[in-house]
Write a protein that holds these residues in place. Sequence first.
Motif, PDB file in Angstrom:
ATOM      1  N   ILE A  10       1.884   2.894  -3.302  1.00 39.28           N
ATOM      2  CA  ILE A  10       0.914   3.720  -4.040  1.00 39.28           C
ATOM      3  C   ILE A  10       1.064   5.162  -3.566  1.00 39.28           C
ATOM      4  N   LEU A  36       0.830  -1.211   0.000  1.00 45.00           N
ATOM      5  CA  LEU A  36       0.000   0.000   0.000  1.00 45.00           C
ATOM      6  C   LEU A  36       0.866   1.263   0.000  1.00 45.00           C
ATOM      7  N   SER A  88      -3.592   5.757   0.886  1.00 44.36           N
ATOM      8  CA  SER A  88      -2.814   4.514   0.879  1.00 44.36           C
ATOM      9  C   SER A  88      -1.637   4.599   1.851  1.00 44.36           C
ATOM     10  N   GLY A 105      -1.393   1.914   4.676  1.00 45.41           N
ATOM     11  CA  GLY A 105      -0.212   1.062   4.720  1.00 45.41           C
ATOM     12  C   GLY A 105       0.415   1.038   6.097  1.00 45.41           C
TER      13      GLY A 105
END
Length: 572
Positions: free
Chosen positions: A103, A100, A108, A112
């Motif tokens: 990105i 994640l 994100s 993450g």
Amino acid sequence: MDKTTTQKGHPTGLWYLFGTEMWERFGYYLMLGIFSLYMIDGWNNGGMGFDAGKKSDIYGTYLGLVYLTPFIGGLLADRVLGYRRSIILGGLMMALGYFLLSIHDITSFYAGLFFIILGNGFFKPNISTLVGNLYSTEELKHKKDSGYNIFYMGINVGAFICNFVAAYMRLNFGWNFAFIAAGVGMLIGVIIFLSGTKHIRHVDVIKPLQAGDMPTTKILGSTILPMFVFGILGYLIPDNILGSDTNDAFIFGCVPVILFFIYLWFKSSGLEKRAIAALLAVFACVILFFAIFHQNGDALTVWAEDYTDREMPESVATVADKVDMAQTVENNAIVQLDDAAFKAKMEQLTAEEKAMPEVTKEEIAAKKEKSKIIAGYESSRKYFQNLGADKVPAQGSNLKLYSTELYQSINPMWVIVLTPILVGVWGFLRKRKKEPSTPTKIALGLLITALSALVMVGAVYATNGLSMKASSWWLIASYGVITLGELCLSPMGLSLVSKLSPPRITALMMGGFFLAISVGNKLAGMLSSLWEKIPEKQNYFYLNFGLVLGAAIMLFLMLKWLNGVMRENNVN
């Protein structure tokens, strides 16, 4: 324990746990090595574009939370899931978190971090507990410290190699591919763990509750819920107390968990009560070790970026260029522009982009040129700012630099070099019945760590008032000293928890050790946030020295009592 499960004097399962931890730490430290740099890099360069204060706040909060969740993961493993399931679940969540982060998006980014924080909670305390469980027999009990030293070296093999991968990926493909590499490393770790489960299964035992033990749901209800409530209250306090709303929220949120461990001590009796008290006393002291140690990813990374001479020797630069591992800063017309001229250049490029009616190859090229100019201008201008005039390259020439994240490999390099030496020293002393007790080793670790801060005081004076760059040898020396302290303290802390914890709450007490790391990590971020506020950088390192020296003195004063508790519990 079955004799066939031992190899070279250590359980076969240790080598699978070694490999699992090596790859998990590969991903974890790859991410941590670039985390601060990624947050302060400009959005156009692929970074998050945060200012220094926000970067340190997020760094400290992340590091604090990533070691706070082991309290939950340790409890659920002890009572419900077992250690192997918890480790697999945690590893997969951490891999998802790294993917994640690859990105380039604010949502994100935080998602993450959430999965890494949660995943580490299930992974970290339980793999450490399994290592200790492998040495629970009378035959292997005396090798537990050595086993943890070997396991700890696995951590640092991963931490050493990851930064070279991070630098290569970042320089050649961008931040996102570096984070992807971290996720792949974590998946490799899970595969190694699964392949060795037959050598570990026998020590993955859920301990039954004993009379008087608090039910799992009650523990969660009396700690996790209040943790969130206290955290929210801390966040909402007007005019924050500890520098930022997140600092207040984190420290306030830790209070119910700390009270829970005090409750555990209060409700216990006899040898268990003294053992838990000893562990809690050690936990309190090691907080300040981690507050200093984990500045390597923030304040010391900034030192490496801004105040360290990172120029490669020509022989190294030639090789690094061939494998795309050199960072280049150029002295050309663009990077020599003053701020006004630079702004004009950017406005010109923006106008060219807007003049294009639709997305074309020319527009894409213009955007790439703009991004390249920004990156070149910012990095070169910043690097040349305090570089001696005799070292600035001629117009049109460039310098080849070591990437900043490579300095994160110095600490694990020292661990790999020093671990066999230190294990040999402890073995030599053991044969002569002079080996220090585990608490004594931890106290020595704190004292040595304090000395590492004094090395950085010397580094500051070497810059002549920050007007020039310090040699890389200062960081190498400082990391060498703190690594010696780390080897005396961190693996010994894991070993101490495994030795002294009542068997039914071993993973829970391991979570307590990681709670101490958690608070220390948050303090590391809080201390790092002072970096920009203390102009005389030597005073910053003097502050670090005083804090950890105070903790060392406290632990030395408690050694007689701690060693007595060790003898009472028939451990050394």
